[in-house]
Design an enzyme around this catalytic site. Structure first.
Site, PDB file in Angstrom:
ATOM      1  N   GLU A 143    -133.672  44.788  63.493  1.00  0.00           N
ATOM      2  CA  GLU A 143    -132.524  45.573  63.042  1.00  0.00           C
ATOM      3  C   GLU A 143    -131.983  46.405  64.206  1.00  0.00           C
ATOM      4  O   GLU A 143    -132.738  47.072  64.882  1.00  0.00           O
ATOM      5  CB  GLU A 143    -132.955  46.485  61.887  1.00  0.00           C
ATOM      6  CG  GLU A 143    -131.812  47.260  61.273  1.00  0.00           C
ATOM      7  CD  GLU A 143    -130.627  46.350  60.979  1.00  0.00           C
ATOM      8  OE1 GLU A 143    -130.763  45.419  60.185  1.00  0.00           O
ATOM      9  OE2 GLU A 143    -129.554  46.568  61.575  1.00  0.00           O
ATOM     10  N   LYS A 147    -135.393  42.784  70.712  1.00  0.00           N
ATOM     11  CA  LYS A 147    -135.275  44.117  70.117  1.00  0.00           C
ATOM     12  C   LYS A 147    -135.815  45.177  71.078  1.00  0.00           C
ATOM     13  O   LYS A 147    -135.172  46.198  71.336  1.00  0.00           O
ATOM     14  CB  LYS A 147    -136.033  44.151  68.787  1.00  0.00           C
ATOM     15  CG  LYS A 147    -136.083  45.485  68.123  1.00  0.00           C
ATOM     16  CD  LYS A 147    -134.707  46.000  67.738  1.00  0.00           C
ATOM     17  CE  LYS A 147    -134.738  47.486  67.531  1.00  0.00           C
ATOM     18  NZ  LYS A 147    -133.440  48.051  67.196  1.00  0.00           N
ATOM     19  N   CYS A 157    -137.029  55.522  67.855  1.00  0.00           N
ATOM     20  CA  CYS A 157    -137.147  54.173  68.436  1.00  0.00           C
ATOM     21  C   CYS A 157    -137.309  54.117  69.949  1.00  0.00           C
ATOM     22  O   CYS A 157    -138.206  53.434  70.436  1.00  0.00           O
ATOM     23  CB  CYS A 157    -135.928  53.347  68.041  1.00  0.00           C
ATOM     24  SG  CYS A 157    -135.914  52.986  66.285  1.00  0.00           S
TER      25      CYS A 157
HETATM   26  P1  NAD Z   1    -139.832  54.786  57.971  1.00  0.00           P
HETATM   27  O1  NAD Z   1    -141.090  55.476  58.292  1.00  0.00           O
HETATM   28  O2  NAD Z   1    -138.611  55.585  57.631  1.00  0.00           O
HETATM   29  O3  NAD Z   1    -140.062  53.797  56.710  1.00  0.00           O
HETATM   30  C1  NAD Z   1    -141.153  52.948  56.607  1.00  0.00           C
HETATM   31  C2  NAD Z   1    -141.610  52.953  55.140  1.00  0.00           C
HETATM   32  O4  NAD Z   1    -142.600  51.943  54.972  1.00  0.00           O
HETATM   33  C3  NAD Z   1    -142.262  54.263  54.694  1.00  0.00           C
HETATM   34  O5  NAD Z   1    -141.534  54.801  53.601  1.00  0.00           O
HETATM   35  C4  NAD Z   1    -143.697  53.870  54.310  1.00  0.00           C
HETATM   36  O6  NAD Z   1    -144.197  54.580  53.192  1.00  0.00           O
HETATM   37  C5  NAD Z   1    -143.516  52.403  53.975  1.00  0.00           C
HETATM   38  N1  NAD Z   1    -144.753  51.622  54.044  1.00  0.00           N
HETATM   39  C6  NAD Z   1    -145.706  51.611  55.025  1.00  0.00           C
HETATM   40  N2  NAD Z   1    -146.661  50.723  54.726  1.00  0.00           N
HETATM   41  C7  NAD Z   1    -146.332  50.143  53.547  1.00  0.00           C
HETATM   42  C8  NAD Z   1    -146.931  49.135  52.740  1.00  0.00           C
HETATM   43  N3  NAD Z   1    -148.050  48.534  53.109  1.00  0.00           N
HETATM   44  N4  NAD Z   1    -146.311  48.803  51.591  1.00  0.00           N
HETATM   45  C9  NAD Z   1    -145.156  49.400  51.212  1.00  0.00           C
HETATM   46  N5  NAD Z   1    -144.534  50.347  51.941  1.00  0.00           N
HETATM   47  C10 NAD Z   1    -145.113  50.720  53.098  1.00  0.00           C
HETATM   48  O7  NAD Z   1    -139.533  53.811  59.183  1.00  0.00           O
HETATM   49  P2  NAD Z   1    -138.104  53.228  59.643  1.00  0.00           P
HETATM   50  O8  NAD Z   1    -137.410  54.209  60.501  1.00  0.00           O
HETATM   51  O9  NAD Z   1    -137.411  52.666  58.457  1.00  0.00           O
HETATM   52  O10 NAD Z   1    -138.576  52.051  60.590  1.00  0.00           O
HETATM   53  C11 NAD Z   1    -139.123  50.859  60.074  1.00  0.00           C
HETATM   54  C12 NAD Z   1    -139.188  49.841  61.189  1.00  0.00           C
HETATM   55  O11 NAD Z   1    -137.868  49.538  61.641  1.00  0.00           O
HETATM   56  C13 NAD Z   1    -139.954  50.304  62.430  1.00  0.00           C
HETATM   57  O12 NAD Z   1    -140.643  49.209  62.970  1.00  0.00           O
HETATM   58  C14 NAD Z   1    -138.845  50.742  63.362  1.00  0.00           C
HETATM   59  O13 NAD Z   1    -139.232  50.607  64.713  1.00  0.00           O
HETATM   60  C15 NAD Z   1    -137.752  49.763  63.041  1.00  0.00           C
HETATM   61  N6  NAD Z   1    -136.393  50.240  63.327  1.00  0.00           N
HETATM   62  C16 NAD Z   1    -136.029  51.526  63.051  1.00  0.00           C
HETATM   63  C17 NAD Z   1    -134.713  51.951  63.285  1.00  0.00           C
HETATM   64  C18 NAD Z   1    -134.269  53.356  62.981  1.00  0.00           C
HETATM   65  O14 NAD Z   1    -133.176  53.706  63.369  1.00  0.00           O
HETATM   66  N7  NAD Z   1    -135.042  54.163  62.295  1.00  0.00           N
HETATM   67  C19 NAD Z   1    -133.770  51.044  63.766  1.00  0.00           C
HETATM   68  C20 NAD Z   1    -134.171  49.740  64.024  1.00  0.00           C
HETATM   69  C21 NAD Z   1    -135.493  49.351  63.795  1.00  0.00           C
HETATM   70  C1  UDX Z   2    -131.292  53.303  68.583  1.00  0.00           C
HETATM   71  C2  UDX Z   2    -130.438  52.074  68.953  1.00  0.00           C
HETATM   72  O1  UDX Z   2    -129.138  52.522  69.340  1.00  0.00           O
HETATM   73  C3  UDX Z   2    -130.340  51.128  67.777  1.00  0.00           C
HETATM   74  O2  UDX Z   2    -129.633  49.955  68.163  1.00  0.00           O
HETATM   75  C4  UDX Z   2    -131.751  50.756  67.339  1.00  0.00           C
HETATM   76  O3  UDX Z   2    -131.682  49.897  66.208  1.00  0.00           O
HETATM   77  C5  UDX Z   2    -132.555  51.991  67.002  1.00  0.00           C
HETATM   78  O4  UDX Z   2    -132.570  52.875  68.131  1.00  0.00           O
HETATM   79  P1  UDX Z   2    -130.875  55.538  67.194  1.00  0.00           P
HETATM   80  O5  UDX Z   2    -132.114  56.002  67.868  1.00  0.00           O
HETATM   81  O6  UDX Z   2    -130.772  55.640  65.726  1.00  0.00           O
HETATM   82  O7  UDX Z   2    -130.609  53.992  67.548  1.00  0.00           O
HETATM   83  O8  UDX Z   2    -129.613  56.320  67.793  1.00  0.00           O
HETATM   84  P2  UDX Z   2    -128.807  56.211  69.184  1.00  0.00           P
HETATM   85  O9  UDX Z   2    -127.381  56.339  68.869  1.00  0.00           O
HETATM   86  O10 UDX Z   2    -129.209  55.045  69.968  1.00  0.00           O
HETATM   87  O11 UDX Z   2    -129.235  57.534  69.941  1.00  0.00           O
HETATM   88  C6  UDX Z   2    -130.547  57.724  70.442  1.00  0.00           C
HETATM   89  C7  UDX Z   2    -130.603  59.006  71.251  1.00  0.00           C
HETATM   90  O12 UDX Z   2    -129.873  58.878  72.451  1.00  0.00           O
HETATM   91  C8  UDX Z   2    -130.007  60.212  70.522  1.00  0.00           C
HETATM   92  O13 UDX Z   2    -130.797  61.349  70.773  1.00  0.00           O
HETATM   93  C9  UDX Z   2    -128.644  60.352  71.162  1.00  0.00           C
HETATM   94  O14 UDX Z   2    -128.128  61.653  71.091  1.00  0.00           O
HETATM   95  C10 UDX Z   2    -128.947  59.951  72.597  1.00  0.00           C
HETATM   96  N1  UDX Z   2    -127.769  59.460  73.336  1.00  0.00           N
HETATM   97  C11 UDX Z   2    -127.098  58.363  72.904  1.00  0.00           C
HETATM   98  C12 UDX Z   2    -127.375  60.111  74.497  1.00  0.00           C
HETATM   99  O15 UDX Z   2    -127.979  61.105  74.911  1.00  0.00           O
HETATM  100  N2  UDX Z   2    -126.293  59.618  75.190  1.00  0.00           N
HETATM  101  C13 UDX Z   2    -125.603  58.527  74.787  1.00  0.00           C
HETATM  102  O16 UDX Z   2    -124.652  58.129  75.469  1.00  0.00           O
HETATM  103  C14 UDX Z   2    -126.021  57.871  73.603  1.00  0.00           C
END
Ligand code: NAD
Ligand code: UDX
Length: 481
Positions: free
Chosen positions: A169, A228, A284
């Site tokens: 994602e 990713k 991330c």
């Molecule tokens: P999060 O902690 O917000 O959500 C994860 C959820 O999974 C939690 O609510 C937890 O209770 C649940 N969980 C854990 N083990 C479980 C199980 N065995 N069964 C059912 N539920 C379970 O995490 P997130 O930010 O959504 O990230 C999830 C993944 O996506 C990570 O690998 C992260 O690196 C990736 N990712 C995150 C972002 C972002 O912006 N947050 C973007 C891209 C990818």
């Molecule tokens: C990032 C990636 O952008 C996204 O594609 C991936 O799926 C998850 O990780 P996120 O961490 O949610 O997303 O936000 P992002 O907009 O990337 O910002 C990350 C950090 O960088 C923030 O603290 C932001 O303020 C900072 N940032 C971003 C800067 O300092 N300068 C910039 O030009 C852009």
């Protein structure tokens, strides 16, 4: 390919929640059930609208999300703790659980903790009575799909087959809904077999309900997993690069916004993601780069590991450099001085504080014995207290509360302050009544803009002493030189 009718998403977090909500919205013919082990989180996803009809109790704040949940929930979108039932009924299961950095054991501090991925995979194998497509949505180290496949195949019932796909994602928090509605690309990795390609085509058909087919890019599994980590490493590297330039700008009188703009005009570089800041945060970037560092080291590629580690080192230095600038400027001491920190989320339009630069700044100011007042429009108070106390240290919270107060508004946070620190680029900070804020502050009134969002010239006219990240001494008054 045979159409997917029922989707289960394991993990109702920042990714699983918004991603599968948008799938439900765009695919009325598909029933989507998002499950989680955390009943509090599921209850929040199922919370009732407030008096004005808005869903304000969702566990994730994203502009536009609540409206879609409200429109789809109970129709083809469900949030549940009945994990086994949802898995069993699904044709396709997204694994969207957390993959934090390991805290102990081999690879502690670097490697991804895959135990949530593994336990959900084992659960899928244990309860599935029909064949399914299992999709890695979590960010995982390269070749994790191989382990998932072994676990599934060693534990499946006779006649049940699993096809594994990688579908990382790329949404960014704060813009999750537009990112999901019109993604730059959807990446699907599969095995290069007939079954693998068929599974990829079935997942692609889900996205093609709203994403143009040419934006769906199919690759091998390992390329998809690594892409990713690579994308996040490249993005974070741009910020560390521009923040390194910011330090040179401050020492020379160049203006980092002008330098970034000049560089971004080159089509090969492009204008996005070049905003200098106090440092990047979020759940991330750091985690995924550490993961890449660990992967490189385990592949006996120490030079590659060192190269990427430097992106984090530069980010840590950016945060401490900014904090030191505050102390130095306030005549080398902030002991018992009131410092107002505006913004606590790691970026605007989210209530998420994971790895937020504001946490590092507040800890630094505390060590210097400052009195810190924090305001953020979206972060819940309990979250701020949790972020600023050390887990397991009993008396810590009493000490923390002696030094930290939370304010109900930006204006309230700044009353009697000696310095304002802008840690998050919330739009409302651009439109504050700075003249009246200035009137209510101790003098000289200092403002440190860690996000480059305020009009420094205007604020200087009011009387503020302003420091903006990456703006050199020539453009400020002699106090700063
Ligand atoms: P999060 O902690 O917000 O959500 C994860 C959820 O999974 C939690 O609510 C937890 O209770 C649940 N969980 C854990 N083990 C479980 C199980 N065995 N069964 C059912 N539920 C379970 O995490 P997130 O930010 O959504 O990230 C999830 C993944 O996506 C990570 O690998 C992260 O690196 C990736 N990712 C995150 C972002 C972002 O912006 N947050 C973007 C891209 C990818
Ligand atoms: C990032 C990636 O952008 C996204 O594609 C991936 O799926 C998850 O990780 P996120 O961490 O949610 O997303 O936000 P992002 O907009 O990337 O910002 C990350 C950090 O960088 C923030 O603290 C932001 O303020 C900072 N940032 C971003 C800067 O300092 N300068 C910039 O030009 C852009």
């Amino acid at each position: 390919p045979q159409a997917i009718r029922r989707i289960c998403c394991v993990g109702a977090g920042y990714v699983g929640g918004p991603t599968c909500t948008v799938i439900a919205q765009n695919c009325p013919d598909i029933t989507v059930t998002i499950v989680d082990v955390n009943p509090v989180r599921i209850a929040a996803w199922n919370s009732a609208p407030d008096a004005e009809g808005r869903l304000s109790g969702l566990p994730v704040y994203e502009p536009g999300l609540a409206e879609i949940v409200l429109a789809c929930r109970g129709k083809n979108l469900f949030f549940s703790t009945e994990i086994d039932k949802a898995i069993e009924e699904a044709d396709l299961v997204f694994v969207s659980v957390n993959t934090p950095t390991k805290k102990s054991g081999v690879g502690a501090g670097f490697a991804a903790d895959l135990h949530y991925v593994e336990s959900s995979t084992r659960r899928i194998a244990a309860v599935a009575t029909s064949s399914k497509i299992i999709v890695e949505k979590s960010t995982v180290p390269c070749r994790t799909a191989a382990s998932m496949r072994t676990i599934l195949e060693s534990n499946s019932r006779p006649g049940v087959r699993f096809d594994i796909l990688s579908n990382p994602e790329f949404l960014a928090e704060g813009t999750a809904i537009p990112d999901l509605q019109s993604p730059d690309r959807v990446l699907i990795g599969s095995l290069d077999t007939n079954e693998g390609r068929e599974a990829a085509a079935r997942l692609s058909a889900v996205y093609e309900h709203w994403v143009p087919k040419h934006k769906v890019y199919t690759t091998g599994l390992w390329s998809s997993e690594l892409s990713k980590l690579a994308a996040n490493a490249l993005l974070a590297q741009r910020i560390s690069s521009v923040n390194a330039m910011a330090a040179i700008c401050e020492a020379t009188g160049a203006d980092v916004d002008e330098v970034a703009h000049a560089c971004g005009l080159d089509g090969r570089i492009g204008p996005k993601f070049l905003k200098a800041s106090v440092g990047f945060g979020g759940s991330c970037f750091q985690k995924d780069i550490l993961n890449l560092v660990y992967l490189s080291e385990s592949l006996s590629l120490p030079q590659v590991a060192d190269y990427w580690r430097q992106v984090i080192t530069m980010n840590e230095w950016s945060k401490s450099r900014f904090a030191q600038k505050v102390v130095q400027t306030l005549f080398n001491t902030i002991t018992m001085k009131k410092v107002a920190v505006l913004g606590f989320a790691f970026k605007k339009n989210t209530g998420d504080t994971r790895e937020s630069a504001a946490i590092s700044l507040c800890r630094y100011f505390r060590q210097e014995n400052a009195l810190v007042t924090i305001y953020d429009p979206k972060v819940p108070e309990a979250q701020i207290w949790m972020d600023l106390t050390e887990p397991g240290v009993v008396d810590d919270s009493i000490e923390v509360r002696k030094q930290i107060t939370l304010a109900p508004s930006a204006v309230a946070a700044c009353v009697d302050a000696e310095a304002i620190v802008i840690a998050t680029e919330w739009d409302e900070f651009k439109e504050l009544d700075w003249a009246s804020i200035y009137a209510g502050m101790k003098k000289p009134a200092f403002l440190f803009d860690g996000r480059g969002i305020v009009d420094a010239k205007l604020l200087r006219k009011i009387g503020f002493k302003v420091h903006s990240v990456g703006k050199g001494p020539e453009i400020v008054d002699p106090v700063w030189a």
